[in-house]
Each structure stands twice: as C-alpha cells, then as structure tokens.
Design a protein around this motif. Sequence first.
Motif, PDB file in Angstrom:
ATOM      1  N   TYR A  98      -2.095   8.205  -8.198  1.00 60.64           N
ATOM      2  CA  TYR A  98      -3.316   7.442  -7.940  1.00 60.64           C
ATOM      3  C   TYR A  98      -4.534   8.242  -8.384  1.00 60.64           C
ATOM      4  CZ  TYR A  98      -3.947  10.354  -3.734  1.00 60.64           C
ATOM      5  OH  TYR A  98      -4.116  11.405  -2.868  1.00 60.64           O
ATOM      6  N   TYR A  99      -5.641   7.540  -8.520  1.00 64.66           N
ATOM      7  CA  TYR A  99      -6.914   8.190  -8.811  1.00 64.66           C
ATOM      8  C   TYR A  99      -7.986   7.503  -7.972  1.00 64.66           C
ATOM      9  CZ  TYR A  99      -8.553   4.256 -11.724  1.00 64.66           C
ATOM     10  OH  TYR A  99      -8.970   3.029 -12.158  1.00 64.66           O
ATOM     11  N   VAL A 100      -9.154   8.105  -7.892  1.00 64.01           N
ATOM     12  CA  VAL A 100     -10.258   7.526  -7.127  1.00 64.01           C
ATOM     13  C   VAL A 100     -11.034   6.586  -8.033  1.00 64.01           C
ATOM     14  CG1 VAL A 100     -12.329   7.995  -5.779  1.00 64.01           C
ATOM     15  CG2 VAL A 100     -10.398   9.590  -5.685  1.00 64.01           C
ATOM     16  N   LEU A 101     -11.191   5.337  -7.605  1.00 56.35           N
ATOM     17  CA  LEU A 101     -11.918   4.362  -8.400  1.00 56.35           C
ATOM     18  C   LEU A 101     -13.323   4.849  -8.728  1.00 56.35           C
ATOM     19  CD1 LEU A 101     -10.973   1.022  -6.599  1.00 56.35           C
ATOM     20  CD2 LEU A 101     -10.295   1.682  -8.911  1.00 56.35           C
ATOM     21  N   GLU A 102     -13.737   4.632  -9.951  1.00 57.09           N
ATOM     22  CA  GLU A 102     -15.091   4.998 -10.343  1.00 57.09           C
ATOM     23  C   GLU A 102     -16.071   3.981  -9.788  1.00 57.09           C
ATOM     24  OE1 GLU A 102     -16.224   6.743 -13.688  1.00 57.09           O
ATOM     25  OE2 GLU A 102     -14.441   7.991 -13.836  1.00 57.09           O
ATOM     26  N   SER A 109      -8.900  -5.134  -8.884  1.00 53.31           N
ATOM     27  CA  SER A 109      -8.338  -5.030 -10.228  1.00 53.31           C
ATOM     28  C   SER A 109      -7.201  -4.028 -10.311  1.00 53.31           C
ATOM     29  CB  SER A 109      -9.441  -4.620 -11.219  1.00 53.31           C
ATOM     30  OG  SER A 109      -9.889  -3.302 -10.946  1.00 53.31           O
ATOM     31  N   ARG A 110      -6.845  -3.418  -9.194  1.00 53.73           N
ATOM     32  CA  ARG A 110      -5.850  -2.351  -9.198  1.00 53.73           C
ATOM     33  C   ARG A 110      -4.902  -2.496  -8.000  1.00 53.73           C
ATOM     34  NH1 ARG A 110      -7.234  -1.537 -13.688  1.00 53.73           N
ATOM     35  NH2 ARG A 110      -8.175   0.332 -14.601  1.00 53.73           N
ATOM     36  N   GLY A 111      -3.781  -1.801  -8.092  1.00 50.18           N
ATOM     37  CA  GLY A 111      -2.978  -1.607  -6.905  1.00 50.18           C
ATOM     38  C   GLY A 111      -3.654  -0.516  -6.079  1.00 50.18           C
ATOM     39  N   ARG A 137     -10.223   3.553  -1.656  1.00 55.36           N
ATOM     40  CA  ARG A 137     -10.647   3.496  -3.059  1.00 55.36           C
ATOM     41  C   ARG A 137      -9.655   4.262  -3.943  1.00 55.36           C
ATOM     42  NH1 ARG A 137     -14.279   0.299  -5.190  1.00 55.36           N
ATOM     43  NH2 ARG A 137     -15.163   1.942  -6.513  1.00 55.36           N
ATOM     44  N   LEU A 138      -8.428   4.387  -3.448  1.00 52.98           N
ATOM     45  CA  LEU A 138      -7.395   5.108  -4.182  1.00 52.98           C
ATOM     46  C   LEU A 138      -6.560   4.100  -4.969  1.00 52.98           C
ATOM     47  CD1 LEU A 138      -6.276   7.595  -1.376  1.00 52.98           C
ATOM     48  CD2 LEU A 138      -8.148   7.816  -3.030  1.00 52.98           C
ATOM     49  N   ALA A 139      -6.658   4.163  -6.280  1.00 50.84           N
ATOM     50  CA  ALA A 139      -6.027   3.164  -7.136  1.00 50.84           C
ATOM     51  C   ALA A 139      -4.736   3.705  -7.747  1.00 50.84           C
ATOM     52  CB  ALA A 139      -6.986   2.743  -8.239  1.00 50.84           C
ATOM     53  N   SER A 140      -3.656   2.962  -7.548  1.00 52.12           N
ATOM     54  CA  SER A 140      -2.375   3.317  -8.146  1.00 52.12           C
ATOM     55  C   SER A 140      -2.276   2.689  -9.526  1.00 52.12           C
ATOM     56  CB  SER A 140      -1.229   2.823  -7.260  1.00 52.12           C
ATOM     57  OG  SER A 140       0.015   3.003  -7.903  1.00 52.12           O
ATOM     58  N   VAL A 141      -1.752   3.449 -10.486  1.00 50.74           N
ATOM     59  CA  VAL A 141      -1.549   2.940 -11.836  1.00 50.74           C
ATOM     60  C   VAL A 141      -0.055   3.001 -12.144  1.00 50.74           C
ATOM     61  CG1 VAL A 141      -3.840   3.555 -12.668  1.00 50.74           C
ATOM     62  CG2 VAL A 141      -2.023   5.249 -12.757  1.00 50.74           C
ATOM     63  N   VAL A 142       0.333   2.431 -13.281  1.00 50.25           N
ATOM     64  CA  VAL A 142       1.752   2.441 -13.647  1.00 50.25           C
ATOM     65  C   VAL A 142       2.113   3.841 -14.140  1.00 50.25           C
ATOM     66  CG1 VAL A 142       3.566   1.385 -15.033  1.00 50.25           C
ATOM     67  CG2 VAL A 142       1.674   0.003 -14.177  1.00 50.25           C
ATOM     68  N   PHE A 143       2.320   4.700 -13.189  1.00 58.70           N
ATOM     69  CA  PHE A 143       2.674   6.098 -13.440  1.00 58.70           C
ATOM     70  C   PHE A 143       3.461   6.531 -12.200  1.00 58.70           C
ATOM     71  CE2 PHE A 143       0.776  10.246 -15.341  1.00 58.70           C
ATOM     72  CZ  PHE A 143       1.978  10.891 -15.173  1.00 58.70           C
ATOM     73  N   TYR A 144       4.795   6.431 -12.291  1.00 54.12           N
ATOM     74  CA  TYR A 144       5.651   6.612 -11.120  1.00 54.12           C
ATOM     75  C   TYR A 144       6.813   7.544 -11.434  1.00 54.12           C
ATOM     76  CZ  TYR A 144       3.423   2.080 -10.093  1.00 54.12           C
ATOM     77  OH  TYR A 144       2.519   1.071  -9.907  1.00 54.12           O
ATOM     78  N   CYS A 145       7.337   8.142 -10.377  1.00 54.49           N
ATOM     79  CA  CYS A 145       8.610   8.871 -10.463  1.00 54.49           C
ATOM     80  C   CYS A 145       9.563   8.255  -9.443  1.00 54.49           C
ATOM     81  CB  CYS A 145       8.420  10.357 -10.153  1.00 54.49           C
ATOM     82  SG  CYS A 145       7.435  11.248 -11.370  1.00 54.49           S
ATOM     83  N   LEU A 146      10.757   7.861  -9.879  1.00 55.26           N
ATOM     84  CA  LEU A 146      11.742   7.241  -8.999  1.00 55.26           C
ATOM     85  C   LEU A 146      12.991   8.108  -8.932  1.00 55.26           C
ATOM     86  CD1 LEU A 146      10.209   4.742 -10.636  1.00 55.26           C
ATOM     87  CD2 LEU A 146      11.808   3.389  -9.293  1.00 55.26           C
ATOM     88  N   ARG A 147      13.488   8.276  -7.735  1.00 56.93           N
ATOM     89  CA  ARG A 147      14.754   8.993  -7.562  1.00 56.93           C
ATOM     90  C   ARG A 147      15.905   8.052  -7.913  1.00 56.93           C
ATOM     91  NH1 ARG A 147      14.028  13.845  -5.887  1.00 56.93           N
ATOM     92  NH2 ARG A 147      12.064  14.409  -4.855  1.00 56.93           N
ATOM     93  N   ARG A 148      16.988   8.625  -8.355  1.00 54.94           N
ATOM     94  CA  ARG A 148      18.113   7.798  -8.812  1.00 54.94           C
ATOM     95  C   ARG A 148      18.669   6.919  -7.697  1.00 54.94           C
ATOM     96  NH1 ARG A 148      22.529  12.586 -10.064  1.00 54.94           N
ATOM     97  NH2 ARG A 148      22.544  13.561  -7.996  1.00 54.94           N
TER      98      ARG A 148
END
Length: 572
Positions: A98-102, A109-111, A137-148
Amino acid sequence: MRQLFSEVYLVTNADKYKHYERWATANGFPAENVVNDGSTTPEDCLGAVADLELVIRSRRLQDDIMVIAGDMLCSDQNFDIAQVLRFFRSKPGDLAIYYVLEEGERSCSRGIVEVCPDTHRITRFLEKPEEGLTASRLASVVFYCLRRVTLPRLSQFLALQSSAWDRALGRFWEWLINDEKVPVFGMKLPTGFQLIGQVGLSDYIQWLSRYAAKQEGTSGKPITCRTYARVGLMGNPSDGFHGKTIAMSISNFWAEVSMTETQTLVLLPHPLNDPTEFGSLQDLHSISQKEGYLGGLRLLQATCKKFYQFCSEKGIALSKKNFTLKYDTNIPRQVGLAGSSAIVSATLKCLMKFYNITDHQDMPRAVQASFILNVETEELFITAGLQDRVVQVYEGLVYMDFSKDLMDEKGYGEYIPMDMTDLPQFWLAYLCDPSDSGRIHSNVRQRWLNGDTAVVQAMNSFAELTDQARSAFKCKDWSRLAQLMDQNFELRRSVYTDESLGPGNLKMVQIAIQFGSAVKLPGSGGAVVGLCLDSDRLMAMKQAFQEAGCVFCIIVPYDPSSASVQDSDLAP
C-alpha cells in the motif's frame, strides 16, 4: 531483479498477445512465459483473478508468488524489491502493498486498507469504497505476495463470481480478508501509483514530469534538522524506574545534522569530536585522555543501522538512494545535558524527512523516543532512560509518566506538553572538567531490581514531587516550585550518596545554596540547574560560579509553538 525469482510470467489477452510475444523475443524474455488468456474484447475478458488462476493452473505453479499489475506506473522505481520479499518471508501470511494517497486522490478510486500499526496485519480491505466509509488513506495496488497455501483459494473465489468486475483482485482480497479472515499483512512503499489505462498520453507525460520535478526539488538540497539540549526540572532520575518527570528543551545548546543525497552513503567525521589528525603523538595522547575515544560518528552509524532495521520490521520499504550525513553540536560533553541523544534525535529527523517517513502513521512521536533510547542502549550500550529522548522529540516543557502499567500496556508512557508562557528565569551551571562528577547511577538500579524498600519508596516520592511540580507550573507558583526542586535534590542525595554524586556536583550545589537559590541536577551529573527568584542574588551567584571555574548561563527555553525557524530552513 530477475535473480530474485525462479520464473517470471506475463499474462495478456489474445488481442495484444502477438505484441508481447515479439517484445519477449527481442528482449530475451522466455516467449513461453507469455500467457494468452484468449479474450479479445472487454465483454469476454476473464478478470484479473481468473488470469492469475490460469497461469497457476496451466503452469502447475506450487510456489509462493508475487503479482504486479502490468499497467501500473510507479513514481519512484528506486525502492528495493528485495525488501518486499524479506518482509513477506518474515510474516505468517500473505502480503499486500500500500501507499499513502496523495492530496487530491480520492479513496473511491483505490482499494483501501486499514492496517494494525503493531502487527501490520490488514484488518479491513475496502475495494473502491464510497467517501466517508473509512478514514484510512492507505491505498492498496495490484502488488501482492501470496503463499502457496493460499493459491487454491483463487479457484474457490472464482466459483462464487459471475462477472469479470467481480473477479477483480481487489474483490478477491476483500473476500479473503473480511470474510475468510485469512492473515494478510501490509507493507508501505515510498511512492505513488497510477494506471496507464486511466490516463492518456498527455496525462502520462504530465504525471511523470510532476514526480521528476518533485525529485529534482529535493535531490541535492540539504535536509538539516536540529535537536536541543534538555534540563530535567523535576523527578529525574526516576524515568528509568517507572517514575514521573518534567523536563524542558533549551535553545542555549543544540545538535544539528545535515543530509544531502549523494551517489554513495557517506558519514562525515566531525573535525573536533571525531579527530583523525593530530599535531603530534603527545597531542593525540592529551586529547584521548581528556575526551576518550567515542565521538559522534558512532551515533550516526548506529542510528542509520537501527532505522533500516525498524523500517524492515515495520513493513516500510525505503527508496534505494544514498546520502552524505554530517553533524555539529555545541552541547557540552559529559555534563548530563543529553548531548548524545540530541545527535541521535537530529539524525532520525533527517532520515524520516529523507525517506518520507511520517510521524503519525509510520513512527509516532512516542515511538521515536523509544527508538532513540534503543539506539543508545541496544547498539551502543549507553545507560539511559526515556526522559531525554521524549522531551527532545516532543520539545518544549513536557510532563512524563513512566508508570509500569502504562509501559506494559503501550510500550511507552504518557507524555503531556505543558504551557510555557511566563516561565521563571532558570539558570544552569556546569563543570569545565566533568571528570570528577561522580558515578551518578551507582548501584541504585540493582537495588531497585532487588526490591530495596528505600529505593522503591524514593522513586515513588520522585513521582509525587513531579505531580506537585506540575500543579505549581499550572498555578505559576514559583516559590513552591523552588521548594520542590530542593526536595528533589535532597531525595536524590539520600539514595545515591555524596560519594556517588561526586565532589564537583556537590560543590556547585553548595554555591547555589549559599545564595538562596533552589538547585538540583538536570541530568546524570556535571551540571546543576536552579531557580533564583532574587535577581540581585542571581548576579552575585553567577560571579561566584565563574570564580569557582564553572560555566554559568541563564537558560533560554525552547518553545516549539513559538519557534520562528523551521528545522528544514536551518543553515547547514
């Protein structure tokens, strides 16, 4: 980056497949790792979760995976993706970036994620929520790590969905976190994000130019931060014994740290405090004998090391950029005015500004104070308490309660800034040569740990004196405050003994008493702080201190609420 992963796959639709196949051939990317999902129009697209599940199923993947949107633009490509992998491997669950929305970016507009600041677990995921549904104001983007072990849940989720919109990755995480209660952790990246599909060419160019200008505006421009010395006015040294204290930052003395972005990371030694050149061997001997071997350079290095460790453990990825760090200080050495912690504090302020670490979400002020203490105690084995670090972070006049219940519950105490208007005129005197200032802490800590009744009662009494002094400050009853300062010293003297306090400290106390001034030790020893309500006697006392070979000054309190110069505007 490729060496961090065993395989890299790219998923595209049938409409654009040939373009990516040609790109892969030209750039040495395995063409067989470009996966075609068969769709040609928006109406027959599979959805991001189905695309991901297609790769996993068709390539029989059984490993942990990282997922990144192919149409995502990042304003800072210098963060270290290895940090993401290390944090992911340290947590018992999946990971969402996640990142902090500007300013100006809308949460709809975000997760949006809500993250526990202690465990870093995502407690709630809201896919493009309506305004007002969450304060985050913490926005999640399509940048994930998934365990098997999580991968089979993709198929379970798809069985519940009918439309491509519902098969978006944000919907999957919303279901996984909110409904299934699967542990997913969050990591903050120091950057903003945009999607190519949401901007045109002109927007794309403008967006990149804006971030380039932002980088140019900070690159090469020094960041300079200042931290002030402090005097303990009441309760010390009970801060290390679950007591209460009142301390004040003073603008007479300070430590200043400057940081400039550079190609390599450089820590510059101070020409006086970290000498590497001497006039002769005799000169080296004399300086080493008087000042020892420990300058400020070790403080810079320990702070940087601990800062990186803190951010790694807290899930904050740092930009891959370097700096040159230098410091200056006029705080007298070894007289108990918190000179070492001032350098550490100023260094931390620079690091936080340089890496855009906030003091509300990433490292609150109470946590900063504990961080500074840990740098000194854990990295450099300096015996210290929290008081100095708290007042140097909060600044001004601060009441501090370090009761065991608070410390056990929160990991830090209760810190309350106090009104600084119309303060009386405090004074400070310190030894030119503090070598005989005594071993202030003696065996008191061990006695306290052993439950020694006298020591335990003394620490409770320090706390009671502090509460009474707080009331005196509120009522501006300076005569009462002077009485309490005297009681504070006498209590300390009874516990630590004259032998432990040392002849230098006792000599300064005696001079103050001769002129009817309240007096106590502001720190660990080598200096005394006092309150003399008679201006004529104050001047006579000043002369007496100077004739005794001490340095004397009237304290100038530092009030952050009325400070006219900001840290970033200070001259390096």
